[in-house]
Write an enzyme that holds these catalytic residues in place. Structure first.
Site, PDB file in Angstrom:
ATOM      1  N   GLU A 330       0.723  -1.073  -0.075  1.00 52.47           N
ATOM      2  CA  GLU A 330       0.072   0.044   0.010  1.00 52.47           C
ATOM      3  C   GLU A 330       0.859   1.366   0.014  1.00 52.47           C
ATOM      4  OE1 GLU A 330      -3.792   0.298   2.607  1.00 52.47           O
ATOM      5  OE2 GLU A 330      -2.713   1.213   3.482  1.00 52.47           O
ATOM      6  N   CYS A 331       0.968   2.022  -1.124  1.00 57.30           N
ATOM      7  CA  CYS A 331       1.334   3.281  -1.415  1.00 57.30           C
ATOM      8  C   CYS A 331       3.094   3.141  -1.133  1.00 57.30           C
ATOM      9  CB  CYS A 331       1.022   4.336  -0.276  1.00 57.30           C
ATOM     10  SG  CYS A 331       1.323   5.961  -0.794  1.00 57.30           S
ATOM     11  N   GLY A 332       3.625   3.342   0.090  1.00 55.20           N
ATOM     12  CA  GLY A 332       5.020   2.958   0.392  1.00 55.20           C
ATOM     13  C   GLY A 332       5.513   1.441  -0.175  1.00 55.20           C
ATOM     14  N   MET A 335       5.553   0.936  -3.572  1.00 60.39           N
ATOM     15  CA  MET A 335       6.707   1.347  -4.277  1.00 60.39           C
ATOM     16  C   MET A 335       7.881   0.140  -3.900  1.00 60.39           C
ATOM     17  SD  MET A 335       6.330   5.372  -2.704  1.00 60.39           S
ATOM     18  CE  MET A 335       8.202   5.745  -3.066  1.00 60.39           C
ATOM     19  N   GLY A 428      -1.461  -0.997  -4.244  1.00 59.84           N
ATOM     20  CA  GLY A 428      -2.179   0.417  -4.884  1.00 59.84           C
ATOM     21  C   GLY A 428      -1.636   1.579  -4.052  1.00 59.84           C
TER      22      GLY A 428
END
Length: 447
Positions: A330-332, A335, A428
């Site tokens: 999720e997000c980080g 990445m 995501g």
């Protein structure tokens, strides 16, 4: 059930510093339950440090009134007092025309008194006008007190008191805090610096905030204002189902939690445990490999700040790459799953690269819908979430997305939740909350 909302007249008036100081000061003699209005996941870590009780989010975008009351009662019922830090100004939400997402909406839902926090720099008579305007704007609110921040000195405070008492003899002046650089808190692009990065230093800082509150504010007055008779009604029928779906699973979930990944809603952890999951936390930076588990949960954080440390832990990277269970990033965490962050090698599971930009790429409440069943949701079901990131994905060589975004940005073209390995791995940008996405925990914990 004692409760009080600390609401700013605007952003940047010192809400987190002073709210955390109040929590710390009260915790010296009371069992304090802290809350944060809105979707922020960093401010609550300061509250938790100050009180030794886990701070929770109350959000009228993610949650309906019944869910807000249920969560509030769940976490406050065995506590002496609840302190709720507001978000932005008292009335700011997602719309200029209604309360949704605002501090005001939460205060009304839990029938809480409000103490206004005002940056009083260079103000005297205007402070009375601001208070009068806030009190008259919404008659359903119970604004009982005011705290003046950043005053010049005693002479300034006396003028403020005279002006406010002349125009409003009812509001309680709880106290005032002088301008002091030591009351500032370190920030970076996504907000405050998270507590896992500065534990010893932060402990001393929070104690200083608490001592300042004890010296400058009337703590007994805060307790008096918080002492309301009205009990919060909660519909106990199917109480778990009113918050999130519950299936009795028996999985073990390993959660990345260290200085690089620490943006989590703790109600998500509760929801996962109520779905039968056993949780274990690990550090992608410091640990040799992932724990023995069925599912990996890689939350948000600052992997861009710690990209070299993450990349150097090759044993951890190999461990995750060889893992054959479900992975949610999720997000980080998304990445981390990509090939690289700013050119530094990462997990290379999602075939794309992450780069940081100077401008916000996503900052919004999110409404999305699942295009298909996936590891965090059900086909055609909608969810409410939040996004805030300066990063974006480039060189995207994936075309399978689990959800589409109706409000918000997503990864690309209003799509989010890249799905790979036959749906076993999903990454995501949307930060999911177990109430905003009631299938989140039941789906993620499922073997």
């Amino acid at each position: 059930m004692k409760r009080v909302v600390i609401a700013g007249t605007s952003s940047m008036v010192g809400k987190t510093t002073i709210s955390t100081g109040i929590m710390n000061a009260l915790s010296k003699k009371n069992n304090v339950q802290p809350y944060k209005v809105g979707p922020d996941y960093i401010d609550p870590t300061y509250h938790t440090k100050a009180t030794e009780n886990t701070s929770r989010n109350l959000d009228s975008f993610f949650m309906d009134e019944t869910q807000i009351r249920s969560l509030f009662k769940r976490h406050s019922q065995n506590k002496d007092i609840s302190i709720i830090e507001g978000v932005r100004g008292l009335f700011e939400g997602i719309s200029p025309y209604n309360d949704v997402g605002s501090t005001a909406s939460v205060a009304k839902t839990i029938d809480s008194p409000i103490i206004l926090l005002m940056d009083a720099r260079s103000l005297t008579r205007s402070a009375a006008a601001i208070i009068k305007g806030f009190k008259s704007f919404d008659s359903e609110l119970n604004i009982k007190g005011v705290i003046f921040n950043k005053i010049r000195g005693d002479g300034h405070l006396n003028k403020l008191k005279e002006a406010v008492k002349y125009y409003d003899g009812e509001i309680e002046i709880v106290g005032a805090i002088k301008r002091d650089e030591n009351l500032a808190v370190a920030e970076r692009h996504l907000g405050l610096v998270p507590t896992p990065e500065k534990t010893e230093e932060l402990g001393k800082q929070i104690e200083f905030w608490g001592d300042t509150v004890l010296e400058c504010l009337d703590i007994d007055k805060i307790i008096e204002i918080s002492d309301v008779d009205f009990e919060i009604p909660v519909d106990n029928k199917n109480k778990d189902e009113t918050l999130w779906k519950v299936d009795k699973n028996s999985s073990k979930i390993a959660i990345a939690f260290d200085e690089s990944f620490n943006f989590y809603y703790h109600d998500n952890f509760d929801a996962l445990k109520e779905n039968g999951a056993k949780l274990e936390f690990f550090s992608p930076i410091h640990d040799f490999e992932i724990p023995n588990c069925d599912i990996l949960y890689l939350g948000g954080g600052y992997p861009e700040i710690f990209s070299k440390e993450l990349s150097k832990n090759t044993s951890m990277i190999e461990s995750i790459r060889n893992f054959d269970g479900k992975i949610y990033g999720e997000c980080g965490g998304l990445m981390y799953l990509t090939n690289s962050i700013n050119g530094v090698d990462m997990l290379k599971l999602i075939n794309a690269d992450s780069i940081m930009t100077k401008n916000v790429q996503g900052l919004s409440y999110v409404i999305g819908s699942f295009k298909k069943d996936c590891i965090i949701g059900k086909e055609k079901e909608t969810f409410k979430a939040h996004e805030f990131h300066y990063s974006k994905l480039i060189n995207i060589n994936e075309n399978d997305f689990s959800y589409e975004i109706n409000r918000g940005t997503g990864i690309i073209d209003k799509l989010d939740g890249i799905s790979i390995k036959d749906g076993r791995i999903v990454g995501g940008y949307a930060h999911q909350h177990a109430v905003g996405n009631p299938y989140f925990a039941s789906c993620l914990s499922k073997l």
